[in-house]
Design an enzyme around this catalytic site. Sequence first.
Site, PDB file in Angstrom:
ATOM      1  N   ASP A  38      77.411  12.888 -22.129  1.00  0.00           N
ATOM      2  CA  ASP A  38      76.456  12.264 -21.640  1.00  0.00           C
ATOM      3  C   ASP A  38      75.418  11.689 -22.772  1.00  0.00           C
ATOM      4  OD1 ASP A  38      73.862  11.514 -20.324  1.00  0.00           O
ATOM      5  OD2 ASP A  38      74.021  13.479 -19.298  1.00  0.00           O
ATOM      6  N   GLU A  81      77.179   2.243 -28.970  1.00  0.00           N
ATOM      7  CA  GLU A  81      77.601   1.537 -27.855  1.00  0.00           C
ATOM      8  C   GLU A  81      77.951   2.807 -26.524  1.00  0.00           C
ATOM      9  OE1 GLU A  81      80.814  -1.574 -26.142  1.00  0.00           O
ATOM     10  OE2 GLU A  81      81.149  -0.547 -28.005  1.00  0.00           O
ATOM     11  N   LYS A 104      73.952   0.355  -4.030  1.00  0.00           N
ATOM     12  CA  LYS A 104      73.317   0.668  -3.086  1.00  0.00           C
ATOM     13  C   LYS A 104      71.898   1.080  -3.285  1.00  0.00           C
ATOM     14  CE  LYS A 104      77.539   2.137  -0.603  1.00  0.00           C
ATOM     15  NZ  LYS A 104      78.149   3.529   0.141  1.00  0.00           N
ATOM     16  N   ASP A 154      76.706  -8.204 -14.954  1.00  0.00           N
ATOM     17  CA  ASP A 154      76.931  -9.395 -14.019  1.00  0.00           C
ATOM     18  C   ASP A 154      76.484  -9.048 -12.566  1.00  0.00           C
ATOM     19  OD1 ASP A 154      78.876  -7.254 -13.418  1.00  0.00           O
ATOM     20  OD2 ASP A 154      80.652  -8.374 -13.392  1.00  0.00           O
ATOM     21  N   ASP A 157      77.318   0.837 -14.895  1.00  0.00           N
ATOM     22  CA  ASP A 157      77.558   0.831 -13.402  1.00  0.00           C
ATOM     23  C   ASP A 157      76.216   0.415 -12.832  1.00  0.00           C
ATOM     24  OD1 ASP A 157      77.931   1.674 -10.702  1.00  0.00           O
ATOM     25  OD2 ASP A 157      78.887   3.475 -11.350  1.00  0.00           O
ATOM     26  N   ARG A 210      88.317  -9.298 -20.926  1.00  0.00           N
ATOM     27  CA  ARG A 210      89.169  -9.788 -19.711  1.00  0.00           C
ATOM     28  C   ARG A 210      88.487  -9.385 -18.504  1.00  0.00           C
ATOM     29  NH1 ARG A 210      92.859  -6.420 -17.349  1.00  0.00           N
ATOM     30  NH2 ARG A 210      92.757  -5.010 -19.159  1.00  0.00           N
TER      31      ARG A 210
END
Length: 254
Positions: free
Chosen positions: A137, A85, A164, A196, A160, A234
Amino acid sequence: MPEADEGRVRDRREPMFPDGPAPDPAGSHHERRIRSFQPRRSRVTAGQGDALRRLWPKWGLDIDGLRRLDLGELFGDPELPVVLEIGFGMGEATAQMAAADPGTGILACDVHTPGQGNLLSLAERNGLSNVRVANGDAIILLREMLVPDALAGMRVYFPDPWPKKRHHKRRLIQPEFLALAATRLAPGAVLHCATDWEPYAEQMLEVLDADPHFENVQPEGGYAARPEFRPLTRFEGQGLDKGYVVHDLLFRRR
């Protein structure tokens, strides 16, 4: 008479957790390159710190890129299938998945010290012997420390998105990453991504569809429904309440 060093202020150059996760485990012995992650600095609670001090030597490892890992030795079971993971946040979902599937080992990789401590604490509290926490990493872990076909699966949940345009090159799910991941996943192992961020989901689908090493587990292609084994976190629930759409992608190594 109290000891001379009692109550002394810790030197800022001293590591907060001498036997815990290293600040930069790979150091300068690996190439400098664009990273897909950015270390987040936030306060480590007393409970997280206690877990790091006590449990890191037992369940933690630094990604230093200097050795090959024996996953059977790491988990104490040479027959245990192991899933990697990448990015687990505070570890709540990881702990839930480990509890629900004790017959699978989870090698959970992140660079967030409070999250590392929290996951170790959750693992101890819930008696989860099938979790190991890796610091550093994930690219170096895959490339330098895992042997071919070592993994029974890979999970990349809410990486992440680097929204941009000039930062898109930092996104993890790229053709180069998939080529590396395919060499470390066993044939038939599933790479499961979730995001998302709609533009990132579209990019993920595009590069996965184009990669010859993977095939979509959805017969009709496209996105998958959230599988039951991936808990609703959550953070994810808050996003759904705001109208965000979460996309899951499940692709099997050919």
